[in-house]
Design a protein around this motif. Structure first.
Motif, PDB file in Angstrom:
ATOM      1  N   ASN A  34       0.813  -1.225   0.000  1.00 18.43           N
ATOM      2  CA  ASN A  34       0.000   0.000   0.000  1.00 18.43           C
ATOM      3  C   ASN A  34       0.841   1.268   0.000  1.00 18.43           C
ATOM      4  O   ASN A  34       0.352   2.342  -0.356  1.00 18.43           O
ATOM      5  CB  ASN A  34      -0.890   0.014   1.247  1.00 18.43           C
ATOM      6  CG  ASN A  34      -0.091  -0.141   2.534  1.00 18.43           C
ATOM      7  OD1 ASN A  34       0.772  -1.014   2.626  1.00 18.43           O
ATOM      8  ND2 ASN A  34      -0.332   0.695   3.504  1.00 18.43           N
ATOM      9  N   TRP A  69      -1.712  -3.643  -4.457  1.00 12.87           N
ATOM     10  CA  TRP A  69      -2.615  -2.718  -3.763  1.00 12.87           C
ATOM     11  C   TRP A  69      -3.524  -2.031  -4.778  1.00 12.87           C
ATOM     12  O   TRP A  69      -4.728  -1.890  -4.536  1.00 12.87           O
ATOM     13  CB  TRP A  69      -1.818  -1.674  -2.968  1.00 12.87           C
ATOM     14  CG  TRP A  69      -2.712  -0.772  -2.164  1.00 12.87           C
ATOM     15  CD1 TRP A  69      -3.183  -1.010  -0.900  1.00 12.87           C
ATOM     16  CD2 TRP A  69      -3.270   0.485  -2.581  1.00 12.87           C
ATOM     17  NE1 TRP A  69      -4.006   0.025  -0.507  1.00 12.87           N
ATOM     18  CE2 TRP A  69      -4.066   0.952  -1.524  1.00 12.87           C
ATOM     19  CE3 TRP A  69      -3.175   1.259  -3.735  1.00 12.87           C
ATOM     20  CZ2 TRP A  69      -4.766   2.167  -1.576  1.00 12.87           C
ATOM     21  CZ3 TRP A  69      -3.873   2.456  -3.803  1.00 12.87           C
ATOM     22  CH2 TRP A  69      -4.659   2.898  -2.732  1.00 12.87           C
ATOM     23  N   LYS A  80     -13.386   5.982   1.806  1.00  9.91           N
ATOM     24  CA  LYS A  80     -12.144   5.629   2.508  1.00  9.91           C
ATOM     25  C   LYS A  80     -12.343   4.308   3.236  1.00  9.91           C
ATOM     26  O   LYS A  80     -11.440   3.466   3.286  1.00  9.91           O
ATOM     27  CB  LYS A  80     -11.768   6.749   3.488  1.00  9.91           C
ATOM     28  CG  LYS A  80     -10.523   6.448   4.286  1.00  9.91           C
ATOM     29  CD  LYS A  80     -10.122   7.621   5.152  1.00  9.91           C
ATOM     30  CE  LYS A  80      -8.817   7.353   5.887  1.00  9.91           C
ATOM     31  NZ  LYS A  80      -8.845   6.198   6.767  1.00  9.91           N
ATOM     32  N   ARG A  83     -11.920   1.452   0.859  1.00  5.43           N
ATOM     33  CA  ARG A  83     -10.515   1.364   0.428  1.00  5.43           C
ATOM     34  C   ARG A  83      -9.663   0.734   1.535  1.00  5.43           C
ATOM     35  O   ARG A  83      -8.846  -0.155   1.275  1.00  5.43           O
ATOM     36  CB  ARG A  83     -10.019   2.786   0.129  1.00  5.43           C
ATOM     37  CG  ARG A  83      -8.657   2.868  -0.484  1.00  5.43           C
ATOM     38  CD  ARG A  83      -8.247   4.321  -0.644  1.00  5.43           C
ATOM     39  NE  ARG A  83      -7.757   4.893   0.589  1.00  5.43           N
ATOM     40  CZ  ARG A  83      -7.930   6.158   0.971  1.00  5.43           C
ATOM     41  NH1 ARG A  83      -8.590   7.008   0.223  1.00  5.43           N
ATOM     42  NH2 ARG A  83      -7.440   6.595   2.114  1.00  5.43           N
ATOM     43  N   CYS A  84      -9.873   1.163   2.761  1.00  6.18           N
ATOM     44  CA  CYS A  84      -9.072   0.632   3.864  1.00  6.18           C
ATOM     45  C   CYS A  84      -9.394  -0.838   4.117  1.00  6.18           C
ATOM     46  O   CYS A  84      -8.497  -1.627   4.411  1.00  6.18           O
ATOM     47  CB  CYS A  84      -9.276   1.451   5.133  1.00  6.18           C
ATOM     48  SG  CYS A  84      -8.670   3.141   4.953  1.00  6.18           S
ATOM     49  N   CYS A  87      -7.538  -2.792   1.673  1.00 11.06           N
ATOM     50  CA  CYS A  87      -6.105  -2.704   1.995  1.00 11.06           C
ATOM     51  C   CYS A  87      -5.755  -3.651   3.154  1.00 11.06           C
ATOM     52  O   CYS A  87      -4.763  -4.376   3.104  1.00 11.06           O
ATOM     53  CB  CYS A  87      -5.795  -1.249   2.339  1.00 11.06           C
ATOM     54  SG  CYS A  87      -4.099  -0.907   2.769  1.00 11.06           S
ATOM     55  N   TYR A  88      -6.565  -3.661   4.203  1.00  9.55           N
ATOM     56  CA  TYR A  88      -6.324  -4.582   5.333  1.00  9.55           C
ATOM     57  C   TYR A  88      -6.368  -6.023   4.830  1.00  9.55           C
ATOM     58  O   TYR A  88      -5.553  -6.860   5.199  1.00  9.55           O
ATOM     59  CB  TYR A  88      -7.400  -4.444   6.412  1.00  9.55           C
ATOM     60  CG  TYR A  88      -7.537  -3.104   7.080  1.00  9.55           C
ATOM     61  CD1 TYR A  88      -6.459  -2.229   7.202  1.00  9.55           C
ATOM     62  CD2 TYR A  88      -8.755  -2.710   7.629  1.00  9.55           C
ATOM     63  CE1 TYR A  88      -6.609  -0.999   7.833  1.00  9.55           C
ATOM     64  CE2 TYR A  88      -8.903  -1.492   8.265  1.00  9.55           C
ATOM     65  CZ  TYR A  88      -7.843  -0.638   8.363  1.00  9.55           C
ATOM     66  OH  TYR A  88      -7.992   0.574   8.987  1.00  9.55           O
ATOM     67  N   ARG A  91      -3.139  -6.937   2.922  1.00  6.66           N
ATOM     68  CA  ARG A  91      -1.926  -7.064   3.742  1.00  6.66           C
ATOM     69  C   ARG A  91      -2.013  -8.256   4.691  1.00  6.66           C
ATOM     70  O   ARG A  91      -1.033  -8.970   4.911  1.00  6.66           O
ATOM     71  CB  ARG A  91      -1.679  -5.760   4.506  1.00  6.66           C
ATOM     72  CG  ARG A  91      -1.220  -4.661   3.560  1.00  6.66           C
ATOM     73  CD  ARG A  91      -0.740  -3.458   4.306  1.00  6.66           C
ATOM     74  NE  ARG A  91      -1.827  -2.586   4.716  1.00  6.66           N
ATOM     75  CZ  ARG A  91      -1.671  -1.566   5.558  1.00  6.66           C
ATOM     76  NH1 ARG A  91      -0.485  -1.351   6.086  1.00  6.66           N
ATOM     77  NH2 ARG A  91      -2.682  -0.783   5.858  1.00  6.66           N
ATOM     78  N   GLN A 117      -6.750   3.654  12.660  1.00  2.79           N
ATOM     79  CA  GLN A 117      -7.266   2.552  11.834  1.00  2.79           C
ATOM     80  C   GLN A 117      -8.653   2.130  12.323  1.00  2.79           C
ATOM     81  O   GLN A 117      -9.007   2.359  13.469  1.00  2.79           O
ATOM     82  CB  GLN A 117      -6.303   1.356  11.879  1.00  2.79           C
ATOM     83  CG  GLN A 117      -4.876   1.676  11.462  1.00  2.79           C
ATOM     84  CD  GLN A 117      -4.754   2.171  10.018  1.00  2.79           C
ATOM     85  OE1 GLN A 117      -5.607   1.911   9.177  1.00  2.79           O
ATOM     86  NE2 GLN A 117      -3.697   2.921   9.731  1.00  2.79           N
ATOM     87  N   CYS A 164      -0.915   7.744   6.341  1.00  2.22           N
ATOM     88  CA  CYS A 164      -1.098   6.311   6.565  1.00  2.22           C
ATOM     89  C   CYS A 164      -0.216   5.473   5.647  1.00  2.22           C
ATOM     90  O   CYS A 164       0.509   4.595   6.116  1.00  2.22           O
ATOM     91  CB  CYS A 164      -2.566   5.950   6.394  1.00  2.22           C
ATOM     92  SG  CYS A 164      -2.903   4.243   6.863  1.00  2.22           S
ATOM     93  N   GLY A 165      -0.271   5.728   4.327  1.00  2.00           N
ATOM     94  CA  GLY A 165       0.598   4.931   3.453  1.00  2.00           C
ATOM     95  C   GLY A 165       0.315   5.083   1.973  1.00  2.00           C
ATOM     96  O   GLY A 165       1.227   5.282   1.183  1.00  2.00           O
ATOM     97  N   CYS A 166      -0.943   4.986   1.569  1.00  3.60           N
ATOM     98  CA  CYS A 166      -1.250   5.041   0.135  1.00  3.60           C
ATOM     99  C   CYS A 166      -1.263   6.496  -0.362  1.00  3.60           C
ATOM    100  O   CYS A 166      -1.297   7.432   0.446  1.00  3.60           O
ATOM    101  CB  CYS A 166      -2.603   4.370  -0.134  1.00  3.60           C
ATOM    102  SG  CYS A 166      -3.982   5.169   0.704  1.00  3.60           S
ATOM    103  N   SER A 169      -4.149   8.598   0.896  1.00  3.36           N
ATOM    104  CA  SER A 169      -4.015   8.999   2.309  1.00  3.36           C
ATOM    105  C   SER A 169      -3.005  10.130   2.450  1.00  3.36           C
ATOM    106  O   SER A 169      -3.134  10.984   3.328  1.00  3.36           O
ATOM    107  CB  SER A 169      -3.624   7.814   3.194  1.00  3.36           C
ATOM    108  OG  SER A 169      -2.284   7.417   2.972  1.00  3.36           O
TER     109      SER A 169
HETATM  110  S1  SF4 Z   1      -5.474   4.977   4.287  1.00  2.67           S
HETATM  111 FE1  SF4 Z   1      -4.014   3.431   5.075  1.00  2.67          FE
HETATM  112  S2  SF4 Z   1      -5.248   1.624   5.531  1.00  2.67           S
HETATM  113 FE2  SF4 Z   1      -6.459   2.968   4.206  1.00  2.67          FE
HETATM  114  S3  SF4 Z   1      -6.042   2.273   2.113  1.00  2.67           S
HETATM  115 FE3  SF4 Z   1      -4.586   3.876   2.520  1.00  2.67          FE
HETATM  116  S4  SF4 Z   1      -2.758   2.854   3.312  1.00  2.67           S
HETATM  117 FE4  SF4 Z   1      -4.457   1.391   3.427  1.00  2.67          FE
END
Ligand code: SF4
Length: 190
Positions: A34, A69, A80, A83-84, A87-88, A91, A117, A164-166, A169
């Motif tokens: 992600n 991802w 969101k 999407r999260c 993503c969970y 991973r 989260q 967060c990562g993506c 985000s």
């Molecule tokens: S906000 Fe964080 S948990 Fe949500 S999709 Fe993006 S990286 Fe993944």
């Protein structure tokens, strides 16, 4: 029990690892396709690896494949929350697959320490993925340990990310920071 602990980053790793390692044999799995861009992926990985190496902790890295991802979330971008969840799911699935290969019996994630989260979603998805792989889900709510994780990571001088990562985000976090700056300026001008 041998536990595969999905680690999202160095700071979030600190408290869950200590909690689990007090009772179990823990394998850290760095499975984070992600994270965007690739330089950020490396920064977070290095922060984790440096600390783990210092303590003699084994880390298994799942090769960085951002396209995983992209495809996992392609149909889940309308909110969101969706999407999260996707993503969970991705991973934790990658971690569960590695867990089975490495002979682990249980699955957990350092995402469980983060107040940012969706803990209900993590619990539901984690339990489902663990069961599908014949693993026990160790779903802890470690959020009360987040302040300590923050304190320790600062003390260690560990790299601390501000999103967060993506990519979405990162844009969301930038917008929120701009809104807070504007609000501060507006208060000053009053
Ligand atoms: S906000 Fe964080 S948990 Fe949500 S999709 Fe993006 S990286 Fe993944």
């Amino acid at each position: 029990m041998k536990v595969a602990l999905h680690a999202c980053c160095g700071p979030c790793f600190l408290e869950p690892y200590d909690a689990l390692a007090a009772e179990h044999d823990v394998l850290i799995v760095y499975a984070n396709p992600n994270i965007d861009p690739a330089e950020e992926y490396v920064r977070r990985r290095e922060a984790l690896l440096r600390h783990a190496e210092h303590r003699g902790i084994e880390v298994l890295e799942i090769a960085y494949q951002p396209q995983l991802w992209e495809s996992a979330t392609a149909l889940a971008r309308s909110t969101k929350e969706e999407r999260c969840r996707a993503c969970y799911e991705l991973r934790l699935r990658l971690t569960a697959e590695a867990a089975v290969e490495e002979g682990c019996e249980a699955l957990a994630t350092t995402l469980s320490v983060s107040p940012y989260q969706d803990q209900d979603a993590l619990e539901e998805i984690g339990a489902r993925i663990a069961a599908a792989h014949g693993l026990t889900w160790l779903g802890h709510d470690w959020r009360s340990r987040y302040p300590e994780a923050t304190r320790r990571s600062r003390e260690l001088g560990m790299y601390r990310q501000n999103y967060c990562g993506c990519l979405p985000s990162s844009e969301e976090a930038e917008r929120e920071r701009a809104e807070r700056r504007d609000a501060r300026r507006a208060r000053k001008d009053r």
